[in-house]
Design an enzyme around this catalytic site. Structure first.
Site, PDB file in Angstrom:
ATOM      1  N   GLY A  54       0.889  -1.122  -0.190  1.00  0.00           N
ATOM      2  CA  GLY A  54       0.020  -0.082   0.077  1.00  0.00           C
ATOM      3  C   GLY A  54       0.886   1.247   0.139  1.00  0.00           C
ATOM      4  N   SER A  55       0.297   2.285  -0.626  1.00  0.00           N
ATOM      5  CA  SER A  55       1.077   3.541  -0.438  1.00  0.00           C
ATOM      6  C   SER A  55       0.684   4.349   0.789  1.00  0.00           C
ATOM      7  CB  SER A  55       0.686   4.508  -1.986  1.00  0.00           C
ATOM      8  OG  SER A  55       0.964   3.939  -2.878  1.00  0.00           O
ATOM      9  N   GLY A  56       1.277   5.461   1.037  1.00  0.00           N
ATOM     10  CA  GLY A  56       1.330   6.048   2.387  1.00  0.00           C
ATOM     11  C   GLY A  56       2.343   5.818   3.099  1.00  0.00           C
ATOM     12  N   HIS A  57       3.333   4.914   2.713  1.00  0.00           N
ATOM     13  CA  HIS A  57       4.798   4.728   3.539  1.00  0.00           C
ATOM     14  C   HIS A  57       5.918   5.285   2.826  1.00  0.00           C
ATOM     15  CE1 HIS A  57       1.994   1.855   5.600  1.00  0.00           C
ATOM     16  NE2 HIS A  57       1.891   1.199   4.470  1.00  0.00           N
ATOM     17  N   LYS A 105       6.144  -7.378   2.464  1.00  0.00           N
ATOM     18  CA  LYS A 105       5.678  -7.346   3.861  1.00  0.00           C
ATOM     19  C   LYS A 105       4.659  -8.043   4.427  1.00  0.00           C
ATOM     20  CE  LYS A 105       5.297  -2.614   4.009  1.00  0.00           C
ATOM     21  NZ  LYS A 105       4.984  -2.539   2.554  1.00  0.00           N
ATOM     22  N   ASP A 110      -1.232  -8.215   0.883  1.00  0.00           N
ATOM     23  CA  ASP A 110       0.079  -8.496  -0.083  1.00  0.00           C
ATOM     24  C   ASP A 110       0.586  -9.700  -0.313  1.00  0.00           C
ATOM     25  OD1 ASP A 110       0.248  -5.510   0.070  1.00  0.00           O
ATOM     26  OD2 ASP A 110       1.581  -5.243   1.475  1.00  0.00           O
ATOM     27  N   HIS A 216       0.249   1.160   9.894  1.00  0.00           N
ATOM     28  CA  HIS A 216      -1.370   1.649   9.385  1.00  0.00           C
ATOM     29  C   HIS A 216      -1.919   1.885  10.561  1.00  0.00           C
ATOM     30  CE1 HIS A 216       0.206  -1.680   6.817  1.00  0.00           C
ATOM     31  NE2 HIS A 216       0.069  -0.903   5.768  1.00  0.00           N
TER      32      HIS A 216
END
Lengths: 328, 328
Positions: A54-57, A105, A110, A216
Site C-alpha cells: 500500500g502507498s502512504g509509507h 511485507k 500483500d 497503518h
C-alpha cells in the site's frame, strides 16, 4: 482532513506523476497497471527485485527503486495492497532471466496478491517475507508478525547481493537472513488519516502513546501515558533485543525511522539514546540510518530497527546504492 | 505536547549528539559554544561558508554542512538565534584565509548576531542575506522579507562557487544573485509546538489554512478555507512569478519543501501541478528538489520555491555535494 489533494482517488496517480518528473534520471512510472521501475536497466543480467504494498509509507518502496536496491515497486492505493496484474507487469518489464525476487511485507492482502502473481509467472521466482515487527504476533490484517521498517534493510541487502551477481537462491537466502536478524518496534503519538476515509484511523488522548503501533495505525502492545524519550527508547530496545538476542560484542545496524509527523531533531535524539544504551550492553552500532523512510502518512511517532551484522551483511549494506531515497 | 524529549532545554544538545554519531564521516559537533563543522577540511584553501539560525528547521542548516555546501553551521535553540560567540568559534575553526561568507536568513535576531560576529572578526568576511519569502513585507521579528527555503538554494550555489575557488567577493555575488532570483511562498494547515512553549504557536480551525505562513508559524497574507491542492499551487505560483517576473522560455529550479508534517506523496502531487503550470507558462523546470528540507518542526504544510537559472547557476547547482541532507 487537512491534506494537499484534489481527489482522494487521484492522489496516488498525481503523486506518482510527480515522482516520475522529479526522479526522471532514476525511475520511470507506468500506469494501468501501475508500477515504478529503474530508468536504466542493469548492464549485466541479474536477479531482479520487486517489492510493493500500500502507498502512504513513502519513500518506501518507490523511493528504493534504483541501482543496488529494487528493480521495480508496485504501489497500491493508500494502505491497500497492489494487485497481481501490477506485479506481473512489473516482472515482465524488468525480468532479465536469472529470476525475480519478491520482497513482501507480511500483510494478508500483500501476501495473497504476490503469491497469486508468483503462481502465474513462467520465470523462476522466489519471495522473501518481511516480519520484523516484534510488537505483536498477529494483528489487523496480519497473521504472524508485521513487516515494517525492516523491509528497507532486506531490500538494501538483497539488492546489493543481486547487483553483485548472486543467483536467485542466494538472493533469497540473503533476504531471509536479513529478515531473521532484523527486529523493529515503534510508538505512535498521533493517528494518521487515510485520505479515502477522511478521519483519523484511531483515537488517542493528548497524554497517551500507542506502544508497538503498526505502520497503518494497528494496535500495539498497549496504550500508556507519554514517557520521557529515554524510557521509550529503552523499552523498544528491550523488546527488540529480547527477540534478536545478539551475542555480546556484536556489530549492529541501528535505524531510527520516523513515521512522518515527528521532527528530525527528535529522531536524532532517539538515535543518541539507543546508541549509548547499545554500547553499554556491549553492542556496537557500526552503521546507522536516521530519517523518515517507512512512514505512516503524517503519523507522529517513530520506530527503532536493529540488524545484527556480520562481515557479509555489512559489505552488502555498504555497497553503492542510487535511489531517490538512499544514495551512497 | 507530544514529543520525543527528555528535557526541552536539552533537546538541541541531545539531537546534535545524535547528528555527530550518525554522520561522523561528514561532520563533527562542538559544544560551548555550539557549532557543526565539516569532518574533513577542504584540500585547497577556499572561502568558507557559515550559516545558522534557530533549530527546528532540520535538516537546514546542520544537514547542509559538507563538501560543496557549508563549512559550518551554528544552531540556536529551537526558533532562537544563535549567538555571536558560536559564529566566532565556528569561523575560527574553519577559516582558511580567503574569507568567511555568512549566509543569514532575514530575522532580526540572526541579522544582529551575525553582524556582531562580523564586526568582531579580524579576517575578511561578508554576508549574504536571504529574503526569498514573497508572502509579506515585514513580519514577526523581521524587517523586510523573511528568509525561508531559499536559504538552501543560496547555500548550495554559493557553496559550489567557493568549492570551485571563487574569491570572497565572487561567492557573495553568487549568493546575492541566487537570493535575488529565488522566491518562495508557503501555506500551513497546522501549527507546530515549540518544546519550550509547550503549546501550539497559533490556533487554526479544522477547515482553514494560513496562506503565506512563515517557517516559525508567523502570519501570512490571510487565513482562508482549505482549497484543492491545484488551487493552492496556482496561488503560490502566481505570487512567486509576480515577484520574479521571469522571461518566457526561462529555465527554473522548482523546489517543493515540506514543513515537516505533510506526507511525501502530497509534496510530489504539489510538484506535479507546479511543473505542469510552469510549462504551460513557457517556463521549464530543468532542476527539482522535493522533500522536507526547511521544516517548521511538525507543522503540516508546504512551500514552493522557484529559482531562475542561467548556465552558471545551473552548473553550480549540479556541482557535487556531500552533506547528510543533500548528496549528489
Amino acid at each position: 482532513m487537512k491534506k494537499f489533494i484534489n481527489d482522494a482517488d487521484r492522489l496516488l496517480h498525481d503523486a506518482l506523476k510527480g515522482v516520475a518528473s522529479v526522479h526522471s534520471n532514476i525511475v520511470e512510472v507506468q500506469f494501468s497497471p501501475t508500477f515504478v521501475s529503474r530508468k536504466q536497466r542493469p548492464s549485466e543480467k541479474k536477479v531482479v527485485l520487486i517489492s510493493g504494498g500500500g502507498s502512504g509509507h513513502e519513500p518506501l518502496h518507490v523511493g528504493f527503486v534504483g541501482h543496488g536496491m529494487l528493480d521495480a515497486a508496485c504501489p497500491g492505493q493508500v494502505f491497500t495492497s497492489p494487485t497481481p496484474d501490477q506485479m506481473l507487469a512489473a516482472a515482465s518489464a524488468v525480468d532479465m532471466g536469472p529470476g525475480v525476487l519478491f520482497i513482501v511485507k507480511n500483510y494478508a492482502g500483500d501476501v495473497m496478491n504476490f503469491q497469486m502473481a508468483s503462481e502465474m509467472m513462467d520465470c523462476p521466482n522466489a519471495t522473501v517475507l518481511v516480519t520484523d515487527d516484534v510488537a505483536v504476533e498477529g494483528s489487523t490484517h496480519t497473521t504472524g508478525r508485521r513487516g515494517v521498517a525492516g523491509a528497507l534493510i532486506v531490500e538494501k541487502l538483497a539488492g546489493a547481493a543481486a547487483e553483485a551477481g548472486a543467483d536467485l537462491a542466494q538472493c533469497k537466502a540473503i533476504g531471509d537472513r536479513a529478515n531473521q536478524t532484523t527486529a523493529s518496534m515503534g510508538v505512535a503519538f498521533t493517528s494518521c488519516t487515510v485520505p479515502a476515509a477522511g478521519r483519523p484511523t484511531f483515537e488517542i488522548e493528548a497524554d497517551e502513546m500507542e506502544v508497538g503501533v503498526g505502520i497503518h495505525g494497528e494496535p500495539g502492545r498497549r496504550r500508556e501515558k507519554l514517557q520521557r524519550a529515554d524510557l521509550i527508547v529503552d523499552e523498544l530496545l528491550t523488546a527488540i533485543l529480547r527477540d534478536l538476542n545478539p551475542q555480546s560484542g556484536a556489530e549492529v545496524l541501528l535505524h531510527v525511522n520516523g513515521f512522518g509527523g515527528t521532527p528530525l531533531m527528535e529522531l536524532y535524539l532517539l538515535f543518541e539514546r539507543a546508541d549509548v544504551q547499545l554500547r553499554s550492553l556491549g553492542l556496537t552500532p557500526v552503521r546507522s540510518l536516521v530519517g523518515n523512510y517507512t512512514t505512516s502518512l503524517e503519523m507522529a511517532g517513530a520506530s527503532l530497527t536493529l540488524t545484527v551484522l556480520d562481515s557479509e551483511l555489512k559489505a552488502l549494506w555498504d555497497a553503492p546504492v542510487r535511489t531517490s531515497a538512499l544514495n551512497w
